[in-house]
Design a protein around this motif. Structure first.
Motif, PDB file in Angstrom:
ATOM      1  N   ILE A  10      -8.218   1.508  -1.283  1.00 40.07           N
ATOM      2  CA  ILE A  10      -8.553   0.230  -1.901  1.00 40.07           C
ATOM      3  C   ILE A  10      -9.558  -0.498  -1.019  1.00 40.07           C
ATOM      4  O   ILE A  10      -9.433  -0.501   0.216  1.00 40.07           O
ATOM      5  CB  ILE A  10      -7.299  -0.645  -2.127  1.00 40.07           C
ATOM      6  N   VAL A  11     -10.563  -1.067  -1.660  1.00 38.37           N
ATOM      7  CA  VAL A  11     -11.562  -1.877  -0.968  1.00 38.37           C
ATOM      8  C   VAL A  11     -11.575  -3.252  -1.621  1.00 38.37           C
ATOM      9  O   VAL A  11     -11.713  -3.356  -2.847  1.00 38.37           O
ATOM     10  CB  VAL A  11     -12.971  -1.244  -1.045  1.00 38.37           C
ATOM     11  N   VAL A  12     -11.424  -4.299  -0.806  1.00 37.86           N
ATOM     12  CA  VAL A  12     -11.455  -5.678  -1.295  1.00 37.86           C
ATOM     13  C   VAL A  12     -12.562  -6.412  -0.561  1.00 37.86           C
ATOM     14  O   VAL A  12     -12.591  -6.426   0.675  1.00 37.86           O
ATOM     15  CB  VAL A  12     -10.096  -6.381  -1.065  1.00 37.86           C
ATOM     16  N   THR A  13     -13.472  -7.009  -1.316  1.00 39.25           N
ATOM     17  CA  THR A  13     -14.597  -7.679  -0.694  1.00 39.25           C
ATOM     18  C   THR A  13     -14.990  -8.908  -1.502  1.00 39.25           C
ATOM     19  O   THR A  13     -14.800  -8.941  -2.726  1.00 39.25           O
ATOM     20  CB  THR A  13     -15.801  -6.744  -0.543  1.00 39.25           C
ATOM     21  N   MET A  14     -15.541  -9.919  -0.848  1.00 37.16           N
ATOM     22  CA  MET A  14     -16.014 -11.113  -1.554  1.00 37.16           C
ATOM     23  C   MET A  14     -17.382 -10.874  -2.148  1.00 37.16           C
ATOM     24  O   MET A  14     -18.179 -10.113  -1.617  1.00 37.16           O
ATOM     25  CB  MET A  14     -16.030 -12.313  -0.599  1.00 37.16           C
ATOM     26  N   LYS A  21       0.826  -1.204   0.000  1.00 34.69           N
ATOM     27  CA  LYS A  21       0.000   0.000   0.000  1.00 34.69           C
ATOM     28  C   LYS A  21       0.859   1.253   0.000  1.00 34.69           C
ATOM     29  O   LYS A  21       1.845   1.354   0.715  1.00 34.69           O
ATOM     30  CB  LYS A  21      -0.924  -0.006   1.221  1.00 34.69           C
ATOM     31  N   GLY A  22       0.447   2.244  -0.815  1.00 37.34           N
ATOM     32  CA  GLY A  22       1.108   3.529  -0.841  1.00 37.34           C
ATOM     33  C   GLY A  22       0.430   4.507   0.097  1.00 37.34           C
ATOM     34  O   GLY A  22       0.371   4.299   1.311  1.00 37.34           O
ATOM     35  N   VAL A  23      -0.130   5.592  -0.473  1.00 34.39           N
ATOM     36  CA  VAL A  23      -0.818   6.613   0.314  1.00 34.39           C
ATOM     37  C   VAL A  23      -2.316   6.386   0.191  1.00 34.39           C
ATOM     38  O   VAL A  23      -2.891   6.565  -0.878  1.00 34.39           O
ATOM     39  CB  VAL A  23      -0.453   8.032  -0.166  1.00 34.39           C
ATOM     40  N   GLY A  24      -2.956   5.987   1.272  1.00 34.08           N
ATOM     41  CA  GLY A  24      -4.384   5.698   1.263  1.00 34.08           C
ATOM     42  C   GLY A  24      -4.712   4.604   2.246  1.00 34.08           C
ATOM     43  O   GLY A  24      -3.824   4.031   2.891  1.00 34.08           O
ATOM     44  N   GLU A  25      -5.992   4.307   2.359  1.00 33.77           N
ATOM     45  CA  GLU A  25      -6.447   3.286   3.292  1.00 33.77           C
ATOM     46  C   GLU A  25      -6.861   2.026   2.539  1.00 33.77           C
ATOM     47  O   GLU A  25      -7.346   2.089   1.412  1.00 33.77           O
ATOM     48  CB  GLU A  25      -7.636   3.792   4.111  1.00 33.77           C
ATOM     49  N   ILE A  26      -6.648   0.888   3.183  1.00 35.60           N
ATOM     50  CA  ILE A  26      -7.085  -0.384   2.622  1.00 35.60           C
ATOM     51  C   ILE A  26      -8.183  -0.963   3.516  1.00 35.60           C
ATOM     52  O   ILE A  26      -8.036  -1.016   4.734  1.00 35.60           O
ATOM     53  CB  ILE A  26      -5.914  -1.380   2.464  1.00 35.60           C
ATOM     54  N   THR A  27      -9.288  -1.327   2.894  1.00 34.90           N
ATOM     55  CA  THR A  27     -10.405  -1.941   3.600  1.00 34.90           C
ATOM     56  C   THR A  27     -10.613  -3.335   3.039  1.00 34.90           C
ATOM     57  O   THR A  27     -10.898  -3.491   1.837  1.00 34.90           O
ATOM     58  CB  THR A  27     -11.692  -1.115   3.432  1.00 34.90           C
ATOM     59  N   VAL A  28     -10.434  -4.339   3.867  1.00 37.14           N
ATOM     60  CA  VAL A  28     -10.549  -5.734   3.437  1.00 37.14           C
ATOM     61  C   VAL A  28     -11.673  -6.388   4.215  1.00 37.14           C
ATOM     62  O   VAL A  28     -11.634  -6.434   5.454  1.00 37.14           O
ATOM     63  CB  VAL A  28      -9.224  -6.488   3.657  1.00 37.14           C
ATOM     64  N   LYS A  29     -12.687  -6.875   3.505  1.00 43.62           N
ATOM     65  CA  LYS A  29     -13.871  -7.434   4.140  1.00 43.62           C
ATOM     66  C   LYS A  29     -13.893  -8.953   3.997  1.00 43.62           C
ATOM     67  O   LYS A  29     -13.601  -9.488   2.930  1.00 43.62           O
ATOM     68  CB  LYS A  29     -15.141  -6.830   3.520  1.00 43.62           C
TER      69      LYS A  29
END
Length: 242
Positions: free
Chosen positions: A237-241, A195-203
């Protein structure tokens, strides 16, 4: 890679003649529209390279041929170029823009839009490279052997959901913009995110460490596995199933 080099996009040359079986061209005002397709042949696998310097990109399955596309653009240097050749049993499809160098000289408002449909049944190695572009890449239900997505400036949505039959690797390299990734429940998924500059949301994923996430199917030893390597620049970034 924190920032993408978007000033110049290389357009690889093709030695074989263009093998297109249909092209329709109309013009409405200053906006041009083309429809092109590549007919099925004896190929039993494809490599597909998509290079869009500026504009909106939509990619999905949905054709019985190897490729169908509708292109809209309002500058001659943004004219799409579609090349296809067959080497042995592998087809090679290259989609790019007419110009060789990228610049901002097309005015403040750009109407370029590519709506591309690929064949879902043939094994495909897919490479997508964009400069300044919002992209919606829906690959659910396709037959991928390898996937490489390289984005410059713009938001991107990547749908990798579905019940995949074979394992494959995914590489995502983003520059500036938000990224949304949908991953499948049915197969094993391992995500490695730099990850660079930003938030990661992993669901709904299991956190292995600061950079690695897996789903339950992967943890349980799934036979079919999707390994995603994401190199993220500036943006969330948002990662979700799904």
């Amino acid at each position: 890679m924190m920032m993408k080099k978007i000033i110049q996009l290389g357009v690889a040359g093709m030695s074989a003649a263009l093998l297109l079986t249909g092209c329709q061209f109309v013009q409405a005002g200053d906006t041009k529209s083309e429809k092109e397709f590549v007919e099925r042949d004896k190929a039993d696998s494809l490599t597909v390279d998509i290079e869009l310097g500026i504009g909106q990109l939509n990619v999905s399955k949905g054709t019985d041929d190897w490729f169908e596309g509708e292109f809209k653009y309002d500058h001659s240097k943004l004219k799409p170029v579609v090349d296809y050749n067959l080497k042995g049993n592998q087809g090679h499809l290259h989609i790019s823009q007419e110009r060789k160098k990228f610049n901002f000289g097309f005015g403040k408002e750009n109407h370029t839009r590519w709506d591309l449909q690929l064949n879902e049944n043939i094994p495909t190695e897919l490479d997508i490279d964009t400069g300044v572009s919002d992209s919606d890449i829906n690959l659910s239900g396709m037959t991928l052997e390898d996937l490489d997505i390289d984005t410059g400036v713009g938001d991107v949505t990547i749908d990798l959901s579905g019940d995949w039959k074979e394992s494959f690797n995914v590489s995502i390299d983003s520059g500036v913009g938000d990224t949304t990734i949908y991953i499948p429940k049915e197969i094993g998924v391992k995500l490695s995110a730099d990850k660079g500059v930003g938030e990661i949301t992993v669901k709904d994923l299991i956190v292995k460490d600061d950079h690695t996430y897996v789903n339950k199917a992967y943890e349980d030893g799934a036979d079919v596995v999707m390994e995603i390597d994401a190199d993220l620049g500036v943006g969330d970034i948002v990662v979700t199933m799904k």
